[in-house]
Design a protein around this motif. Structure first.
Motif, mmCIF file in Angstrom:
data_model
loop_
_atom_site.group_PDB
_atom_site.id
_atom_site.type_symbol
_atom_site.label_atom_id
_atom_site.label_comp_id
_atom_site.label_asym_id
_atom_site.label_seq_id
_atom_site.Cartn_x
_atom_site.Cartn_y
_atom_site.Cartn_z
ATOM 1 N N GLY A 299 0.712 -1.095 0.068
ATOM 2 C CA GLY A 299 0.053 -0.136 -0.102
ATOM 3 C C GLY A 299 0.970 1.247 -0.266
ATOM 4 O O GLY A 299 0.456 2.187 -0.803
ATOM 5 N N LEU A 300 1.896 1.465 0.898
ATOM 6 C CA LEU A 300 2.713 2.364 0.902
ATOM 7 C C LEU A 300 3.466 2.657 -0.473
ATOM 8 O O LEU A 300 3.712 3.490 -1.066
ATOM 9 C CB LEU A 300 3.797 2.233 1.915
ATOM 10 N N ALA A 301 3.931 1.336 -0.972
ATOM 11 C CA ALA A 301 4.568 1.381 -2.262
ATOM 12 C C ALA A 301 3.631 2.257 -3.396
ATOM 13 O O ALA A 301 4.078 2.982 -4.417
ATOM 14 C CB ALA A 301 5.101 0.112 -2.591
ATOM 15 N N ARG A 302 2.367 1.785 -3.256
ATOM 16 C CA ARG A 302 1.563 2.337 -4.116
ATOM 17 C C ARG A 302 1.375 3.753 -4.123
ATOM 18 O O ARG A 302 1.093 4.488 -4.980
ATOM 19 C CB ARG A 302 0.094 1.698 -4.051
ATOM 20 N N GLU A 303 1.163 4.153 -2.886
ATOM 21 C CA GLU A 303 0.985 5.574 -2.476
ATOM 22 C C GLU A 303 2.438 6.279 -3.239
ATOM 23 O O GLU A 303 2.177 7.775 -3.518
ATOM 24 C CB GLU A 303 1.034 6.045 -1.006
ATOM 25 N N LEU A 304 3.437 5.953 -2.913
ATOM 26 C CA LEU A 304 4.621 6.333 -3.742
ATOM 27 C C LEU A 304 4.906 6.245 -4.948
ATOM 28 O O LEU A 304 5.798 6.547 -5.571
ATOM 29 C CB LEU A 304 5.755 5.638 -2.995
ATOM 30 N N GLU A 305 3.596 5.544 -5.752
ATOM 31 C CA GLU A 305 3.624 5.167 -7.269
ATOM 32 C C GLU A 305 5.205 4.465 -7.608
ATOM 33 O O GLU A 305 5.739 4.669 -8.837
ATOM 34 C CB GLU A 305 3.530 6.529 -7.924
ATOM 35 N N LEU A 306 5.523 3.589 -6.600
ATOM 36 C CA LEU A 306 6.723 2.742 -7.087
ATOM 37 C C LEU A 306 6.673 1.884 -8.145
ATOM 38 O O LEU A 306 7.610 1.428 -9.022
ATOM 39 C CB LEU A 306 7.159 2.080 -5.794
ATOM 40 N N GLY A 307 5.552 1.495 -8.456
ATOM 41 C CA GLY A 307 5.292 0.430 -9.447
ATOM 42 C C GLY A 307 5.286 1.108 -10.802
ATOM 43 O O GLY A 307 6.042 0.167 -11.513
ATOM 44 N N ASP A 308 5.276 2.227 -11.294
ATOM 45 C CA ASP A 308 5.451 2.808 -12.382
ATOM 46 C C ASP A 308 7.276 3.049 -12.553
ATOM 47 O O ASP A 308 7.504 2.859 -13.863
ATOM 48 C CB ASP A 308 5.261 4.005 -12.431
ATOM 49 N N ARG A 309 7.836 2.633 -11.566
ATOM 50 C CA ARG A 309 9.384 2.866 -11.625
ATOM 51 C C ARG A 309 9.968 1.645 -11.489
ATOM 52 O O ARG A 309 11.214 1.524 -11.555
ATOM 53 C CB ARG A 309 9.684 4.146 -10.576
ATOM 54 N N SER B 161 3.584 -8.460 -3.242
ATOM 55 C CA SER B 161 4.805 -8.959 -2.914
ATOM 56 C C SER B 161 6.103 -8.273 -3.494
ATOM 57 O O SER B 161 6.822 -7.703 -2.848
ATOM 58 C CB SER B 161 5.121 -10.694 -3.095
ATOM 59 N N ILE B 162 6.171 -7.754 -4.725
ATOM 60 C CA ILE B 162 6.873 -7.317 -5.701
ATOM 61 C C ILE B 162 7.005 -5.771 -5.260
ATOM 62 O O ILE B 162 7.965 -5.256 -4.856
ATOM 63 C CB ILE B 162 6.862 -7.389 -7.205
ATOM 64 N N LEU B 163 5.918 -5.276 -4.819
ATOM 65 C CA LEU B 163 5.939 -3.920 -4.415
ATOM 66 C C LEU B 163 6.406 -3.702 -3.119
ATOM 67 O O LEU B 163 7.100 -2.820 -2.661
ATOM 68 C CB LEU B 163 4.417 -3.334 -4.364
ATOM 69 N N ALA B 164 6.039 -4.659 -2.285
ATOM 70 C CA ALA B 164 6.415 -4.592 -0.827
ATOM 71 C C ALA B 164 7.859 -4.769 -0.779
ATOM 72 O O ALA B 164 8.803 -4.038 0.106
ATOM 73 C CB ALA B 164 5.711 -5.725 0.051
ATOM 74 N N ASP B 165 8.601 -5.872 -1.359
ATOM 75 C CA ASP B 165 10.065 -5.879 -1.528
ATOM 76 C C ASP B 165 10.889 -4.669 -1.985
ATOM 77 O O ASP B 165 11.742 -4.192 -1.445
ATOM 78 C CB ASP B 165 10.262 -7.350 -2.343
ATOM 79 N N ALA B 166 10.203 -3.827 -2.838
ATOM 80 C CA ALA B 166 10.667 -2.580 -3.662
ATOM 81 C C ALA B 166 10.703 -1.795 -2.545
ATOM 82 O O ALA B 166 11.529 -0.920 -2.304
ATOM 83 C CB ALA B 166 9.986 -2.130 -4.703
ATOM 84 N N PHE B 167 9.613 -1.589 -1.649
ATOM 85 C CA PHE B 167 9.733 -0.536 -0.816
ATOM 86 C C PHE B 167 10.698 -0.887 0.468
ATOM 87 O O PHE B 167 11.433 0.144 0.936
ATOM 88 C CB PHE B 167 8.109 -0.654 -0.012
ATOM 89 N N GLU B 168 10.786 -2.424 0.749
ATOM 90 C CA GLU B 168 11.799 -2.478 1.828
ATOM 91 C C GLU B 168 13.203 -2.201 1.160
ATOM 92 O O GLU B 168 13.945 -1.510 1.862
ATOM 93 C CB GLU B 168 11.859 -3.789 2.395
ATOM 94 N N ALA B 169 13.249 -2.283 0.080
ATOM 95 C CA ALA B 169 14.781 -2.022 -0.590
ATOM 96 C C ALA B 169 14.925 -0.585 -0.555
ATOM 97 O O ALA B 169 16.152 0.025 -0.457
ATOM 98 C CB ALA B 169 14.849 -2.518 -1.974
#
Lengths: 218, 218
Positions: free
Chosen positions: A73-83, A100-108
């Protein structure tokens, strides 16, 4: 929402957003570091905001805040999916939308901030991102006896018994020992203590509750 | 061995060494914070010292360093047992010698350093305490295919098959997709990729190994 941090080394941010499907190097190692940093920083937030919570309560609150779905959810708010940088297979199957992919990217990304700017920058960034969520947590939870009673009733189990086992010390500094006993459907006993009988009962109830709620690997 | 840190607020150190058997307040909340800090600081050490280790390998190395028995060992080197504050029951039954009580006090002490001196002081202290142990870890572990083969042989399982599933990209930047398949006694398949067939096989083997080794809650 934007990340309240500006990278000096943009390659760290890029690596944090590189999924393993895109080959090596990717964000898997950073995810390990970020997960650990996130756990520590959120632990400190709860330690401050919930001064009366026990270890078990803080642990449960943290897993409400830090889990795959919440981080996605946080990753989506930060629009990490597009990047995200994904391999073509994951791109086609919509991997940029997967929790899972978004959460991992957020942690990274949390690790990338740490590696780029140090602990204080990482801590500030995480605290900003989690501020609203932490503020929305119940401030003072129900007491342990109440929570235990509610859990047992919800599961159709009989109520526990509290037994005063003994006391210790002089009158002005007496310590009470109380057992909390659940008899059915399985026997669970825990020994609590405190400066009053009530506090000792709460302590024992909390321990029984922890055994009921915590994963078996605890 | 002495703790390479001098407390400004000695009451924090005292609280870290107060077991719950001595009543409240005690070190349980600090233990929660210290456990999380320890996890992050040791994660960073491994991130630095093992630049080629995967997430799964770093996770396993960390659990070799940070577990009840290992932390109790550190607590004994610091002679924390002599300084623990225990209730009379635990005193009589020798609680100051018990691994779990010692490990918890060690974790709480890590949090006390953080609360007293900040992250850098805590990080320095933990790194000093763990330096020899981290240095003693195998620097470059066996490759994933070898470790998977050894695990399977040790458990009497047949060896895995590696299947080239396809390739992607131009000749100069080709990416290989390989499946690693274990058929018996249960089917486990994982898809690896890399810039050579060998690397893709290693990647796939690592993923199968992670599934075999990681706790089910992973």
């Amino acid at each position: 929402m934007e990340l309240a941090y500006h990278f000096r080394d943009a390659s760290l941010a890029a690596l944090a957003l590189t999924h393993r499907s895109a080959g090596k190097p990717n964000n898997e190692r950073m995810e390990f570091l970020g997960d650990a940093l996130l756990g520590a920083i959120v632990a400190e937030m709860l330690y401050e905001t919930h001064p009366k919570a026990t270890e078990g309560e803080m642990s449960r609150l943290r897993s409400q805040l830090v889990n795959g779905q919440a981080l996605a959810g946080l990753a989506r708010e930060l629009e990490l999916g597009d990047r995200l940088k994904l391999g073509s297979g994951e791109l086609k199957s919509g991997g940029f939308r997967r929790d899972s992919i978004l959460a991992d990217a957020f942690e990274a990304l949390v690790a990338a901030v740490y590696l780029d700017g140090g602990f204080d920058a990482c801590r500030d960034t995480v605290r900003t991102l989690f501020a609203d969520r932490v503020a929305a947590l119940p401030r003072s939870s129900k007491d342990a006896k109440t929570r235990l009673q509610e859990w047992l009733q919800a599961h159709g189990w009989p109520l526990p018994q509290y037994e005063l086992v003994g006391t210790e010390g002089e009158d002005h500094a007496r310590i009470f020992d109380v057992n909390c006993v659940v008899n059915e459907p399985m026997v669970i006993t825990a020994a609590g203590r405190g400066s009053s009988r009530r506090l000792a009962e709460q302590d024992a109830a909390e321990l029984v509750l922890n055994r009921l709620l915590e994963p078996l690997d605890g």
